[in-house]
Design an enzyme around this catalytic site. Structure first.
Site, short mmCIF file in Angstrom:
data_model
loop_
_atom_site.label_atom_id
_atom_site.label_comp_id
_atom_site.label_asym_id
_atom_site.label_seq_id
_atom_site.Cartn_x
_atom_site.Cartn_y
_atom_site.Cartn_z
N TYR A 130 8.35 1.69 12.03
CA TYR A 130 9.73 1.22 12.20
C TYR A 130 10.45 1.86 13.38
O TYR A 130 11.59 1.51 13.65
CB TYR A 130 10.53 1.46 10.91
CG TYR A 130 10.27 0.41 9.88
CD1 TYR A 130 9.08 0.39 9.19
CD2 TYR A 130 11.21 -0.58 9.61
CE1 TYR A 130 8.82 -0.58 8.24
CE2 TYR A 130 10.95 -1.56 8.66
CZ TYR A 130 9.76 -1.55 7.98
OH TYR A 130 9.51 -2.51 7.05
N LYS A 176 -2.79 6.26 3.66
CA LYS A 176 -4.06 5.63 4.06
C LYS A 176 -4.81 6.64 4.94
O LYS A 176 -5.22 6.34 6.06
CB LYS A 176 -3.76 4.31 4.79
CG LYS A 176 -4.96 3.44 5.06
CD LYS A 176 -5.47 2.69 3.85
CE LYS A 176 -6.70 1.86 4.21
NZ LYS A 176 -7.36 1.27 3.02
N ASP A 209 -3.83 0.53 -0.56
CA ASP A 209 -4.35 -0.73 -1.10
C ASP A 209 -4.57 -0.63 -2.60
O ASP A 209 -4.26 -1.56 -3.36
CB ASP A 209 -5.61 -1.21 -0.36
CG ASP A 209 -6.53 -0.07 0.06
OD1 ASP A 209 -6.19 1.10 -0.18
OD2 ASP A 209 -7.60 -0.36 0.62
N ASP A 233 7.98 -0.02 2.04
CA ASP A 233 8.66 -1.31 2.09
C ASP A 233 7.86 -2.37 1.33
O ASP A 233 8.38 -3.08 0.46
CB ASP A 233 8.83 -1.72 3.56
CG ASP A 233 9.64 -2.99 3.74
OD1 ASP A 233 10.40 -3.34 2.81
OD2 ASP A 233 9.51 -3.63 4.80
N ASP A 237 8.45 -4.24 -2.62
CA ASP A 237 8.56 -5.68 -2.90
C ASP A 237 7.62 -6.07 -4.03
O ASP A 237 7.95 -6.92 -4.87
CB ASP A 237 8.22 -6.50 -1.64
CG ASP A 237 9.43 -6.64 -0.72
OD1 ASP A 237 10.31 -5.76 -0.74
OD2 ASP A 237 9.50 -7.63 0.04
MG MG Z 1 11.33 -5.45 2.57
#
Ligand code: MG
Ligand code: NAI
Length: 337
Positions: A130, A176, A209, A233, A237
């Site tokens: 980001y 990861k 994952d 992020d 979700d």
């Molecule tokens: Mg989002």
């Protein structure tokens, strides 16, 4: 009058529909709350050429507490435009993004006998991909992913502190590091090191994952999850589905002195302007502002209880299979407060 000041940034699309509802709810539990409205986002950019004008930055600084809706960001490069929420996170050093999910089981009112999903994702909010450092080098499209020890330690402290106050006291570090041993190695090791000060918190580690698969299949096993910016992020979700989906999911961007509450959802152009957007995510985000920024636990609990009771009573918007509009659900919540 009391000392509480709120900067309100509705933004674009459904942000303009759900944020006024959340302000009404906040004013109900905090009478005399001083509200200052400010502009940011795509509409603001097309009108003024600036997606985050200096007057808005000043209003945020002045109030400290912000309720932000959502903004529309084009998925192509537009000269002069940069997502204001990402800018605000960096500018005000809002290094922690708290995204709780509480199970919303509307299908049946009978208990399944299992404990409900109750998890909290703590997302590092200023670094990773980001930072937005993208460029071309010949044929190569490159995005830089920056992770520092300092920022990882800082988010680790928030995660351990919150985990240590919850009944289960479990923290899962998601990374990861098998593929990105340098960047995610720094993240994992820095967070782990903070754990020395929290001997009562049980630490687990998962690759991102696997974490995604388990959040979708066995969400009850999670208590607090800490991860880097993009992983946090995406995982939040996935987790949001257990809480009723995008329309319900709340978030809080937390820094040293400024906090910005924002529903997880975007501007939802497909339903904007129809009066059917779910205001629950925005209202639950306002509750997070009460709990973590103003430390008003009783008021925060009150709002959360009113939202869940309204939904359980069957007052639901279309995203939850109901027929209530934004106004009707808000009115029900207000009447329950
Ligand atoms: Mg989002
Ligand atoms: P979105 O979250 O706006 O919509 C995804 C789906 O969820 C849509 O079907 C939408 O109708 C539904 N939804 C969203 N909020 C809802 C609500 N309150 N009630 C009921 N249903 C709701 O994500 P999408 O479509 O990927 O992005 C649309 C725009 O929003 C884009 O320009 C994107 O850049 C922006 N966006 C902004 C965010 C922010 O400001 N923090 C976060 C995510 C997206």
């Amino acid at each position: 009058m009391n000392e509480y000041k709120l900067c309100v940034i509705p933004g674009d699309g459904v942000g303009r529909e759900v944020i006024p509802c959340a302000v009404e709810v906040l004013q109900r539990v905090l009478p005399g709350l001083a509200v200052q409205e400010a502009a940011a986002g795509w509409d603001c950019f097309t009108r003024s050429g600036d997606p985050l004008p200096p007057t808005t930055i000043a209003a945020i600084q002045d109030c400290g507490a912000v309720l932000f809706g959502a903004v529309s960001s084009p998925s192509r490069k537009v000269e002069g435009y940069r997502s204001p929420i990402v800018q605000m996170r960096q500018r005000f050093s809002l290094f922690a993004n708290l995204r709780p999910t509480r199970e919303l089981n509307l299908a049946s009112d009978r208990s399944t006998g299992q404990a409900a999903v109750d998890l909290l994702i703590v997302r590092e909010n200023t670094q990773g991909l980001y930072i937005g450092r993208e460029y071309m080098r010949g044929d190569e499209a490159i995005a830089e992913r920056v992770i520092t020890k300092a920022a990882s330690t800082r988010i680790g402290r928030v995660a351990f502190e919150l985990a240590s106050k919850r009944p289960r006291k479990q923290l899962t570090i998601v990374h990861k590091a098998n593929i990105l041993p340098i960047t995610d190695g720094v993240f994992r090791d820095s967070v782990r090191a903070v754990g020395a000060g929290y001997p009562d918190v049980q630490i687990n580690e998962l690759l991102v994952d696997t974490a995604a698969m388990l959040l979708a299949s066995k969400p009850r096993q999670f208590d607090v999850v800490v991860s880097t910016n993009l992983f946090g992020d995406i995982l939040s979700d996935i987790a949001s589905v257990w809480g009723g989906g995008m329309g319900v999911a709340p978030a809080l961007n937390l820094g040293e002195s400024v906090a910005i509450a924002e529903p997880v959802h975007g501007s939802a152009p497909d339903i904007a302007g129809k009066g059917i957007a779910n205001p629950a995510g925005a209202i639950l985000s306002a509750a997070l502002l009460l709990r973590y920024h103003w430390k008003l636990m009783k008021e925060a609990n009150c709002i959360e209880q009113a939202v869940y009771t309204a939904l359980k009573q069957g007052c639901r918007t279309a995203d939850l299979g109901g027929q209530a509009g934004t106004r009707e659900l808000t009115d029900r919540i207000l009447s329950l407060l």
